[in-house]
Design an enzyme around this catalytic site. Sequence first.
Site, PDB file in Angstrom:
ATOM      1  N   ASN A  10       4.153  -6.170  -4.452  1.00 28.17           N
ATOM      2  CA  ASN A  10       2.987  -6.918  -4.924  1.00 28.17           C
ATOM      3  C   ASN A  10       1.765  -6.041  -4.667  1.00 28.17           C
ATOM      4  OD1 ASN A  10       0.941  -8.698  -5.484  1.00 28.17           O
ATOM      5  ND2 ASN A  10       1.275  -9.989  -3.671  1.00 28.17           N
ATOM      6  N   TRP A  11       1.305  -5.397  -5.735  1.00 31.50           N
ATOM      7  CA  TRP A  11       0.194  -4.450  -5.565  1.00 31.50           C
ATOM      8  C   TRP A  11      -1.149  -5.158  -5.363  1.00 31.50           C
ATOM      9  CZ3 TRP A  11       1.481  -0.438 -10.021  1.00 31.50           C
ATOM     10  CH2 TRP A  11       2.560   0.362  -9.599  1.00 31.50           C
ATOM     11  N   HIS A  96       0.791 -17.601  -4.866  1.00 32.48           N
ATOM     12  CA  HIS A  96       0.522 -16.742  -3.702  1.00 32.48           C
ATOM     13  C   HIS A  96      -0.607 -17.364  -2.883  1.00 32.48           C
ATOM     14  CE1 HIS A  96      -0.719 -13.349  -1.271  1.00 32.48           C
ATOM     15  NE2 HIS A  96       0.480 -12.837  -1.501  1.00 32.48           N
ATOM     16  N   GLY A 236       3.451  -6.287   0.186  1.00 28.39           N
ATOM     17  CA  GLY A 236       2.111  -5.956  -0.282  1.00 28.39           C
ATOM     18  C   GLY A 236       1.726  -4.537   0.111  1.00 28.39           C
ATOM     19  N   GLY A 237       1.056  -4.392   1.248  1.00 25.69           N
ATOM     20  CA  GLY A 237       0.512  -3.105   1.684  1.00 25.69           C
ATOM     21  C   GLY A 237       1.494  -1.940   1.621  1.00 25.69           C
TER      22      GLY A 237
HETATM   23  P1  PGA Z   1       1.575  -7.638   3.020  1.00 25.44           P
HETATM   24  O1  PGA Z   1       1.406  -8.694   1.806  1.00 25.44           O
HETATM   25  O2  PGA Z   1       2.922  -7.007   2.857  1.00 25.44           O
HETATM   26  O3  PGA Z   1       0.442  -6.658   2.819  1.00 25.44           O
HETATM   27  O4  PGA Z   1       1.462  -8.413   4.284  1.00 25.44           O
HETATM   28  C1  PGA Z   1       2.475  -9.491   1.390  1.00 25.44           C
HETATM   29  C2  PGA Z   1       2.042 -10.427   0.298  1.00 25.44           C
HETATM   30  O5  PGA Z   1       0.920 -10.947   0.349  1.00 25.44           O
HETATM   31  O6  PGA Z   1       2.813 -10.682  -0.651  1.00 25.44           O
END
Ligand code: PGA
Length: 258
Positions: A10-11, A96, A236-237
């Site tokens: 998830n960019w 989300h 995400g990150g």
């Molecule tokens: P994160 O985000 O891996 O940066 O904690 C996950 C997400 O919000 O889907």
Amino acid sequence: MMRQPVVIANWKMNMSFTGACDFGKRLPEMLGEVSGLDLVICAPFVVLAELSLLLEGTPFFLGAQNMHWQKEGALTGEISPLMLREVGVKYVIIGHSERRTLFGEDDATVRKKIASAFAYGLTPIFCIGENWEQRSAQKTKQLLKEQLCSALQGLKQEENILQKLIIAYEPIWAIGTGNPAGAEDALDAAFFIRSVLAEIWGDLAQKIRVIYGGSVTPDNITEFTNLQEIDGALVGGSSLKVADFAALVQAVWHERRS
Ligand code: PGA
């Protein structure tokens, strides 16, 4: 019940157009031999069409991060499920926590979007999870149940469509904090989520993938995915650098083969 693991990037609102194209070219080269996993990249709208061309014929599927529930109309600034499908999108993140907390999406909106995604042939990645206050007040399960029931109860679709649903358990306090949930807590939530799904849909619950998200990294991903109840991760990150994302996928792949 064997459920195919899924790893989803998830960019969010990150990545330039050229950065996305570079990622789309390099990732399949780095992961050519991986099989037996579903791999999804949820990119910003403006790079979807180009990324779709780059990912054609690779094991990667394309996802969007949001959509409107209508197929067209006077809805300035919105993107419809048909538009997504036309450019090759197969998955869409719905509900989300950033959409819920920063853009006022409520359970009723999420329900409409999930029904619409199914109706237009997209697979929803449905995000649920508690904030720290709710967790401290021991309201996590109550909240998860409410989020699940309000979105899924009475959904009119064939079982072979519904079973594609992916549920991402994402505790809000773990997102972007570098402080993931403990594996025990994630497991507990995944069991609970599947038990609620069983109340709603009976045996179908066994076919539905429940994944974990929140500060997942190449180093910790298998703490979650080696648990039978957890069928993958939403990242995400750590999905923003191609080497990190490749390492995440490889970690799950090696673990599943061993
Ligand atoms: P994160 O985000 O891996 O940066 O904690 C996950 C997400 O919000 O889907």
